[in-house]
Each structure stands twice: as structure tokens, then as C-alpha cells.
Design a protein around this motif. Sequence first.
Motif, PDB file in Angstrom:
ATOM      1  N   ALA A  36       0.910  -1.279  -0.023  1.00 26.22           N
ATOM      2  CA  ALA A  36      -0.053  -0.104  -0.039  1.00 26.22           C
ATOM      3  C   ALA A  36       0.952   1.310  -0.201  1.00 26.22           C
ATOM      4  CB  ALA A  36      -0.992   0.131   1.199  1.00 26.22           C
ATOM      5  N   ALA A  37       0.269   2.325  -0.485  1.00 27.04           N
ATOM      6  CA  ALA A  37       0.924   3.727  -0.149  1.00 27.04           C
ATOM      7  C   ALA A  37       0.184   4.449   0.363  1.00 27.04           C
ATOM      8  CB  ALA A  37       1.467   3.942  -1.681  1.00 27.04           C
ATOM      9  N   CYS A  38       0.689   5.688   1.316  1.00 26.33           N
ATOM     10  CA  CYS A  38      -0.241   6.606   1.928  1.00 26.33           C
ATOM     11  C   CYS A  38       0.669   7.978   1.708  1.00 26.33           C
ATOM     12  CB  CYS A  38      -0.473   6.263   3.204  1.00 26.33           C
ATOM     13  SG  CYS A  38       0.950   5.872   4.349  1.00 26.33           S
ATOM     14  N   PRO A  39       0.148   9.114   1.987  1.00 28.12           N
ATOM     15  CA  PRO A  39       0.982  10.405   1.895  1.00 28.12           C
ATOM     16  C   PRO A  39       1.826  10.609   3.235  1.00 28.12           C
ATOM     17  CG  PRO A  39      -1.338  10.786   2.401  1.00 28.12           C
ATOM     18  CD  PRO A  39      -1.283   9.363   2.026  1.00 28.12           C
ATOM     19  N   GLU A  40       1.532   9.956   4.287  1.00 23.98           N
ATOM     20  CA  GLU A  40       2.309  10.289   5.636  1.00 23.98           C
ATOM     21  C   GLU A  40       2.116   8.907   6.401  1.00 23.98           C
ATOM     22  OE1 GLU A  40       2.417  13.686   8.923  1.00 23.98           O
ATOM     23  OE2 GLU A  40       0.772  13.647   7.522  1.00 23.98           O
ATOM     24  N   LEU A  41       3.003   8.652   6.989  1.00 25.01           N
ATOM     25  CA  LEU A  41       3.136   7.754   8.015  1.00 25.01           C
ATOM     26  C   LEU A  41       2.765   8.301   9.389  1.00 25.01           C
ATOM     27  CD1 LEU A  41       5.737   4.889   7.697  1.00 25.01           C
ATOM     28  CD2 LEU A  41       3.184   4.770   7.556  1.00 25.01           C
ATOM     29  N   THR A  42       1.681   8.650   9.883  1.00 26.36           N
ATOM     30  CA  THR A  42       1.317   9.072  10.830  1.00 26.36           C
ATOM     31  C   THR A  42       1.372   7.961  12.278  1.00 26.36           C
ATOM     32  OG1 THR A  42      -0.893   8.286  10.802  1.00 26.36           O
ATOM     33  CG2 THR A  42      -0.538  10.571   9.988  1.00 26.36           C
ATOM     34  N   ALA A  43       1.518   8.676  13.267  1.00 33.39           N
ATOM     35  CA  ALA A  43       1.536   7.820  14.737  1.00 33.39           C
ATOM     36  C   ALA A  43       0.627   6.502  14.631  1.00 33.39           C
ATOM     37  CB  ALA A  43       1.701   8.422  15.961  1.00 33.39           C
ATOM     38  N   PRO A  44      -0.555   6.672  14.466  1.00 33.19           N
ATOM     39  CA  PRO A  44      -1.564   5.749  14.297  1.00 33.19           C
ATOM     40  C   PRO A  44      -1.137   4.430  13.378  1.00 33.19           C
ATOM     41  CG  PRO A  44      -2.773   7.648  14.569  1.00 33.19           C
ATOM     42  CD  PRO A  44      -1.430   8.001  14.348  1.00 33.19           C
ATOM     43  N   ILE A  45      -1.090   4.895  12.108  1.00 32.04           N
ATOM     44  CA  ILE A  45      -0.295   4.108  11.127  1.00 32.04           C
ATOM     45  C   ILE A  45       0.795   3.162  11.483  1.00 32.04           C
ATOM     46  CG2 ILE A  45       0.400   3.874   8.697  1.00 32.04           C
ATOM     47  CD1 ILE A  45      -1.361   6.214   7.787  1.00 32.04           C
ATOM     48  N   ASP A  99      -5.947   6.323   8.588  1.00 28.41           N
ATOM     49  CA  ASP A  99      -5.497   7.619   8.749  1.00 28.41           C
ATOM     50  C   ASP A  99      -5.297   8.616   7.663  1.00 28.41           C
ATOM     51  OD1 ASP A  99      -5.318   9.359  10.985  1.00 28.41           O
ATOM     52  OD2 ASP A  99      -3.109   9.332  11.261  1.00 28.41           O
ATOM     53  N   SER A 100      -5.506   8.077   6.457  1.00 26.50           N
ATOM     54  CA  SER A 100      -5.161   8.874   5.316  1.00 26.50           C
ATOM     55  C   SER A 100      -6.455   9.412   4.488  1.00 26.50           C
ATOM     56  CB  SER A 100      -4.355   8.067   4.444  1.00 26.50           C
ATOM     57  OG  SER A 100      -3.191   7.564   4.949  1.00 26.50           O
ATOM     58  N   PRO A 101      -6.445  10.529   3.947  1.00 25.34           N
ATOM     59  CA  PRO A 101      -7.497  11.053   3.109  1.00 25.34           C
ATOM     60  C   PRO A 101      -7.720   9.885   1.848  1.00 25.34           C
ATOM     61  CG  PRO A 101      -5.996  12.817   3.611  1.00 25.34           C
ATOM     62  CD  PRO A 101      -5.345  11.274   3.990  1.00 25.34           C
ATOM     63  N   PRO A 102      -8.912   9.464   1.797  1.00 22.51           N
ATOM     64  CA  PRO A 102      -9.236   8.440   0.919  1.00 22.51           C
ATOM     65  C   PRO A 102      -8.853   8.791  -0.553  1.00 22.51           C
ATOM     66  CG  PRO A 102     -11.371   8.541   2.147  1.00 22.51           C
ATOM     67  CD  PRO A 102     -10.383   9.949   2.705  1.00 22.51           C
ATOM     68  N   ALA A 103      -9.016  10.099  -0.704  1.00 20.25           N
ATOM     69  CA  ALA A 103      -8.420  10.287  -2.408  1.00 20.25           C
ATOM     70  C   ALA A 103      -6.934  10.180  -2.445  1.00 20.25           C
ATOM     71  CB  ALA A 103      -8.915  11.751  -2.630  1.00 20.25           C
ATOM     72  N   THR A 104      -6.135  10.184  -1.480  1.00 14.41           N
ATOM     73  CA  THR A 104      -4.819  10.014  -1.433  1.00 14.41           C
ATOM     74  C   THR A 104      -4.180   8.457  -1.505  1.00 14.41           C
ATOM     75  OG1 THR A 104      -4.215   9.940   0.882  1.00 14.41           O
ATOM     76  CG2 THR A 104      -4.409  11.983   0.018  1.00 14.41           C
ATOM     77  N   LEU A 105      -5.386   7.473  -1.546  1.00 20.21           N
ATOM     78  CA  LEU A 105      -4.688   6.207  -1.605  1.00 20.21           C
ATOM     79  C   LEU A 105      -4.802   5.742  -3.254  1.00 20.21           C
ATOM     80  CD1 LEU A 105      -6.727   4.882   1.631  1.00 20.21           C
ATOM     81  CD2 LEU A 105      -4.098   5.494   1.228  1.00 20.21           C
ATOM     82  N   ASN A 106      -3.981   4.637  -3.467  1.00 18.56           N
ATOM     83  CA  ASN A 106      -3.963   4.304  -4.717  1.00 18.56           C
ATOM     84  C   ASN A 106      -5.145   3.030  -4.920  1.00 18.56           C
ATOM     85  OD1 ASN A 106      -3.716   2.810  -7.283  1.00 18.56           O
ATOM     86  ND2 ASN A 106      -1.388   2.973  -7.019  1.00 18.56           N
TER      87      ASN A 106
END
Length: 167
Positions: A36-45, A99-106
Motif C-alpha cells: 500500500a502507499a499513503c501520503p504520510e506515516l502518522t503515529a496511528p499508522i 488515517d489517510s484521506p481516501p483520495a490519496t490512496l491508490n
Amino acid sequence: MAESAVREAWRRLADAGLPSQALHRSPTNSPHLTLAACPELTAPIRWELAEAAAALPLPVRFTGVVRFEKPTSVLAWALDLDFALAGLHRRVWEAVASDSPPATLNPLHAPGRWSPHITLGRTRRAGAFTDRRVPELLPAPPLAVRLTTLRSYDTETGALEVLAPRP
């Protein structure tokens, strides 16, 4: 063994003048499976990914060559999406989606759409891997390997981070 087989496939494609990951000289370029890919690795992720990493090492089986054509041409070795790999993928997807905006997920990484593979070559040129020589060029993929490390790559900074299980 798996890494050397993938790198040998990369070399053979490059030697034949075909697009190959061997030409990607970044020190972060190593054989890998994108979950998977996401825009930022937040603490919860990060916490969720650490939990998912506890499933490693995970045995996986190669199933042969696969080609994808859009948005780029990709030549890859496919992996069997068995119960264990599907479970790891779902945990990783749920972590990044939580913890990522849906539009940012592939959307191609979403469960039900994801095709596990190890990329051998990639290009923006359509049909680049339709050459009849391609199957003859590639070494046989390993029958089975073990996924051993969950890592994150930051495309902006180039930082690579190993995500280990929590003690």
C-alpha cells in the motif's frame, strides 16, 4: 536467493535493451512487494504497521510472469495471493486507510483489486513488454521465498524506514 534472482532478471532485461529496474540507481531500489502507499506515516499508522510486521517472515510463492499496461507498462513476477498474504495485505491497507484521506490512496492497492507482484521493468511506453523474447530472457522465478521486512519509503525525502514489531 530471491533477491539475486530478481536482480538477474533486471540485468537480463537491461542487457536486452528493455526497460528494467536495474536502471533505477537509487540506493532504496531493491526487490520489494508494494502492499500500500499513503501520503504520510502518522503515529496511528506506524502502530498498526508494527502490529502487521509481527506476521513476518511470511512464505510466498511465485506464479509466473504478469504484465500491466495502464497507467504504465510493467513487467513483473506475480505472487500467489494466498490466505496469509491476503491477511497481511488487508492489515497494511487498513492501517494506511485508517488515517489517510481516501483520495490519496491508490485504488489499485485496495483489497480485491491488488495484484501482488515484484516489478522487473517499468516504462511509460505502451506495449514495451510484448516482445516475444521476454519469456526467454528471464530466469525462472524462485518457487517460494519469505517476506522478511516491512518497510516504508518516503518519496519526498528518500528516507527508508524499517517498521518492526513492537517489543
